[in-house]
Design a protein around this motif. Structure first.
Motif, PDB file in Angstrom:
ATOM      1  N   LEU A 121      -7.634   6.798   3.691  1.00  0.00           N
ATOM      2  CA  LEU A 121      -8.119   5.628   2.940  1.00  0.00           C
ATOM      3  C   LEU A 121      -7.008   5.118   2.036  1.00  0.00           C
ATOM      4  N   PRO A 122      -6.565   3.854   2.218  1.00  0.00           N
ATOM      5  CA  PRO A 122      -5.433   3.337   1.450  1.00  0.00           C
ATOM      6  C   PRO A 122      -5.845   2.759   0.097  1.00  0.00           C
ATOM      7  N   TYR A 144       2.525  -1.059  -7.521  1.00  0.00           N
ATOM      8  CA  TYR A 144       3.622  -0.163  -7.877  1.00  0.00           C
ATOM      9  C   TYR A 144       3.705   1.050  -6.961  1.00  0.00           C
ATOM     10  N   MET A 145       2.595   1.426  -6.367  1.00  0.00           N
ATOM     11  CA  MET A 145       2.598   2.574  -5.465  1.00  0.00           C
ATOM     12  C   MET A 145       1.463   2.434  -4.466  1.00  0.00           C
ATOM     13  N   GLY A 146       1.627   3.149  -3.342  1.00  0.00           N
ATOM     14  CA  GLY A 146       0.572   3.240  -2.349  1.00  0.00           C
ATOM     15  C   GLY A 146       0.101   4.669  -2.246  1.00  0.00           C
ATOM     16  N   VAL A 147      -1.206   4.862  -2.037  1.00  0.00           N
ATOM     17  CA  VAL A 147      -1.806   6.187  -1.969  1.00  0.00           C
ATOM     18  C   VAL A 147      -2.739   6.231  -0.771  1.00  0.00           C
ATOM     19  N   ASN A 148      -2.679   7.325  -0.025  1.00  0.00           N
ATOM     20  CA  ASN A 148      -3.591   7.514   1.100  1.00  0.00           C
ATOM     21  C   ASN A 148      -4.398   8.786   0.898  1.00  0.00           C
ATOM     22  N   ASN A 177      -9.550   3.169  10.087  1.00  0.00           N
ATOM     23  CA  ASN A 177      -9.554   2.786   8.668  1.00  0.00           C
ATOM     24  C   ASN A 177      -9.286   1.297   8.478  1.00  0.00           C
ATOM     25  N   LEU A 178      -9.346   0.542   9.574  1.00  0.00           N
ATOM     26  CA  LEU A 178      -9.177  -0.908   9.636  1.00  0.00           C
ATOM     27  C   LEU A 178      -7.741  -1.366   9.440  1.00  0.00           C
TER      28      LEU A 178
END
Length: 779
Positions: A24-25, A30-34, A645-646
């Protein structure tokens, strides 16, 4: 507005394939998290978009010198959790919060995750239905640490050092990536209510707590400024301070706020954008998983909620990746779990980067364009050096000494550190510069904001100066030499020519827009180069941006006679129609060109190409008013290019090739933009609501779509016919609408009936003032 949920009944597989298909993104620019959501071990994969490495490894392929790599992982280990029931993992697009819930031994456990833009932190909250039930070991892992390797020959990847230490309640993961001298750091603060916290080696353990909250933030010594693009590799970041003090201060401030306050600030910020626009195709959340919806859709069943969800996903991703003060999203948005991201996660200007912003104005997210514009301004001096080099080499008779005297130009490949230098390119011609500013032009056309005009006009003027120097006269026409249509090969080699459609159309869009801005607002533009405008005005009508061939097609190359004589007949790029979409030179006032565009699109093929190519075709078919083909392409994207997750896949997803499929964000952004075009098109003189309404969407509604001129539209339709429409004038521009039998609609303003001008039965024209609200009702 409905709640839009991506839902899973299991965690994501802890592999790169699980990352792209089911994580899930989250993001705050400033940052990306999965979020993987594992029960016994939960993984949050982290991306800091300025952290890159260099070398010659895969995806660099000896062509590129550097690419984005993963920062690392926040790991949550739960020794007391194993076999659970009622597992659910969701991402709410409405509030940008991911959740995991399950039950073990009668206790309900809940985890919430979000990334806050106002506070610039990521947040994880662990709780349970009974006190004292949270026991967790928390660690931070830096990805792909590598020992020093010799510089010559260049190794597969250059060195990256780093380690994690514990400092009180905070994990500090820091290091250096050698290629650009990037100093990177992540801080992870562990707070808890009840229980006991201990520091054990390089992790923090919390036992028997009521709740645990982890606050974290990432950063590097990168600065978006002129010198980053101008200086040599080893000097780009020289002298920039370590991010440590900034990150410490940020976490210290975040710790002064309660979890509830952080959560509320995040939701308010996100919802201020997300709630502006929605579409209603009659869909409803039936509680099943996204995987099940996609399976049914692939089997030919109608799932209108999934079609709505896919549209909203593009808007969600824009909010998550494109915020003021951050870099613009690249090829993978702000998410990357690879040592080197596919195609480096760079900024590719032959279509991909532009597509990321095609829907930002029409879906009422204009403020989120700020990162793209800021990036282009920061790299402008380097792009001007590119203009100097290009004119000096290829048009020396027109070269002038002095900063900016030759305008600017860029090539296709760009990054957070480098500007692609245009030359006698065999990949994409100098129209690439014009392609990068199409959205700058739209920024003004959609907002009609004077401050926007004053910002983008100098950019266009400088590019116009470049084109003034590189256009050559051939008979009565002005054409660009050293011309190339993106990625087109013929007889086994790149095809070079003079005046291909891609270049001529993008040059025309640039010059005509510059002239329009000057003619309508010249008295507001300081230091406008009037002599340049006069020279460009003489050339504008002689650019021949569109030519029709013997097959009735829009010709990609001037020397082409019948369609397909040059290049791949079904190539994924359709660059000779960028003047149709996202450009506007091919519009309702050029019916012959519209017909040529339709034929070209048929010749190119419908069910071919990669994910972003489908999105481009979707927008083009919407522009020519074909709802059935537009919907077919949108449906095919869902059936063949959608991970669970689209996220959009570059390649068609099958069981056989799933492992090689990679995520690209451009298809998500492009699909959302295409649906907006189907429902509201404003590329010509008239705004056209429901221009490409398919039979599958016979009943529906939308709210908050925006047309050029800064008109906000809401509409309801039944049986394929517009029943009610509200139009808000947000800039006081003249309102012009084309819709079948619009002259029969009752038009009111503040409850009182008004009488606009109806040039034809299907067109309406009406002056407006800022703030006017018009209601159209079918009689």
């Amino acid at each position: 507005m409905k709640e839009y949920l991506i839902r899973f009944s299991s965690c994501a597989e802890d592999t790169i394939h699980g990352w792209k298909n089911a994580s899930l993104p989250l993001g705050n620019g400033y940052m990306g998290v999965n979020v993987f959501g594992g029960v016994a071990r939960d993984r949050l994969q982290l991306t800091e978009p300025t952290l890159v490495t260099g070398g010659t490894g895969r995806w660099l392929e000896n062509r590129y010198k550097s690419g984005q790599e993963s920062f690392g992982d926040l790991l949550l280990d739960f020794p007391d959790l194993d076999q659970v029931k009622n597992y659910e993992r969701t991402l709410s697009l409405n509030d940008a919060i991911a959740r995991v819930t399950f039950v073990q031994n009668g206790v309900r456990y809940e985890r919430e995750y979000f990334t806050s833009y106002p506070d610039r932190v990521g947040v994880v909250r662990l709780s349970a239905s009974e006190k004292g039930k949270i026991t967790v070991n928390i660690s931070a892992q830096i990805a792909f640490v590598r020992e020093h390797l010799p510089v010559e020959p260049i190794p597969p990847f250059t060195a990256k050092s780093g380690a994690t230490i514990v400092s009180g309640d905070t994990l500090v993961a820091s290091g250096i990536s050698e290629y650009y001298g990037i100093v990177f750091e992540g801080q992870f603060c562990v707070l808890h209510q009840g229980g006991k916290r201990t520091e054990e080696g390089n992790h923090i353990a919390v036992k028997n707590a009521d709740t645990v909250t982890v606050l974290y933030t990432l950063g590097t010594n990168y600065r978006l400024e002129e010198k980053t693009f101008l200086l040599p590799r080893e000097e780009k970041l020289k002298g920039n301070p370590s991010p440590h003090e900034t990150l410490t201060a940020r976490l210290t401030l975040a710790k002064t706020r309660t979890y509830e306050a952080l959560r509320a600030r995040h939701i308010e910020d996100h919802n201020a954008f997300f709630s502006r626009t929605s579409i209603d195709l009659g869909g409803a959340d039936d509680g099943r998983t996204t995987r099940e919806w996609i399976r049914d859709y692939r089997e030919g069943k109608a799932v209108p909620y999934l079609e709505e969800l896919f549209f909203e996903m593009g808007r969600y991703m824009t909010i998550a990746t494109s915020r003021e003060g951050t870099l613009p999203p690249g090829l993978q948005g702000k998410w990357n779990a690879y040592e080197i991201a596919p195609w480096t996660a760079g900024y590719w200007y032959n279509i991909n980067q532009q597509m990321n912003y095609w829907g930002v104005f029409s879906t009422d997210l204009a403020e989120l364009y700020a990162p793209y514009l800021a990036f282009n301004l920061a790299r402008l001096s380097s792009a001007e050096e590119g203009g100097d080099a290009y004119i000096r080499e290829l048009h020396p008779e027109n070269f002038e000494e002095g900063k900016g005297k030759n305008g600017w130009i860029v090539a296709t490949g760009n990054s957070a550190y480098t500007v692609g230098r245009a030359t006698k390119s065999t990949h994409s011609g100098p129209g690439t510069g014009g392609f990068t500013v199409i959205s700058d032009i739209d920024y003004f056309r959609f907002t009609r904001d004077k401050s926007v005009l004053l910002t983008v006009y100098p950019i266009l003027e400088s590019l116009g100066r470049f084109y003034d120097k590189c256009l050559e006269k051939f008979g009565d026409e002005y054409l660009v030499t050293y011309s190339a249509s993106p990625e087109i090969h013929h007889e086994g080699k790149p095809y070079m020519t003079t005046g291909c459609a891609f270049d001529q159309q993008m040059i025309y869009e640039t010059i005509s827009s510059l002239i329009y801005m000057y003619d309508t607002h010249g008295d507001e533009i300081p230091d406008a180069d009037i002599a340049l405008i006069d020279r460009l005005r003489e050339k504008a009508d002689r650019l021949s941006p569109v030519l029709i061939g013997a097959s009735g097609q829009v010709k990609e190359f001037r020397e082409e006679n019948f369609y397909g004589e040059i290049g791949d007949k079904h190539h994924r790029h359709i660059s000779h129609l960028v003047g149709l979409y996202p450009g506007t030179v091919i519009n309702e006032s050029t019916p012959e060109w519209i017909e040529g565009a339709k034929k070209t699109l048929h010749f190119r093929g419908l069910n071919t190409g990669c994910g972003w190519s489908f999105a481009h075709k979707l927008g083009m078919w919407a522009r020519v008013g074909d709802g059935e083909i537009s919907h077919f392409l949108y449906s095919e994207m869902i059936k063949t290019h959608l991970f669970e997750n689209l996220w959009n896949s570059h390649d068609i997803i099958t069981e056989e090739n799933f492992n090689k499929c990679v995520f690209q964000a451009d298809g998500n952004f492009g699909a959302t933009a295409g649906v907006a075009e189907m429902l509201l098109c404003s590329s010509g003189k008239y705004i056209c609501p429901l221009i490409a309404l398919p039979k599958a969407w016979q009943n529906g509604a939308f709210e908050g779509l925006v047309a050029r001129g800064n008109f906000a539209f809401c509409a309801v339709w039944q049986d394929g016919i517009l029943r009610r429409m509200t139009v808000t004038s947000r800039a006081g521009e003249p309102l012009r609408i084309r819709y079948p039998a619009i002259a029969t609609y009752r038009v009111t303003q503040s409850g009182a009936q008004v009488t606009p001008t109806f040039p034809t039965h299907d067109t309406l024209e009406c002056p407006t003032t800022k703030g006017d609200v018009f209601v159209f009702e079918r009689t």
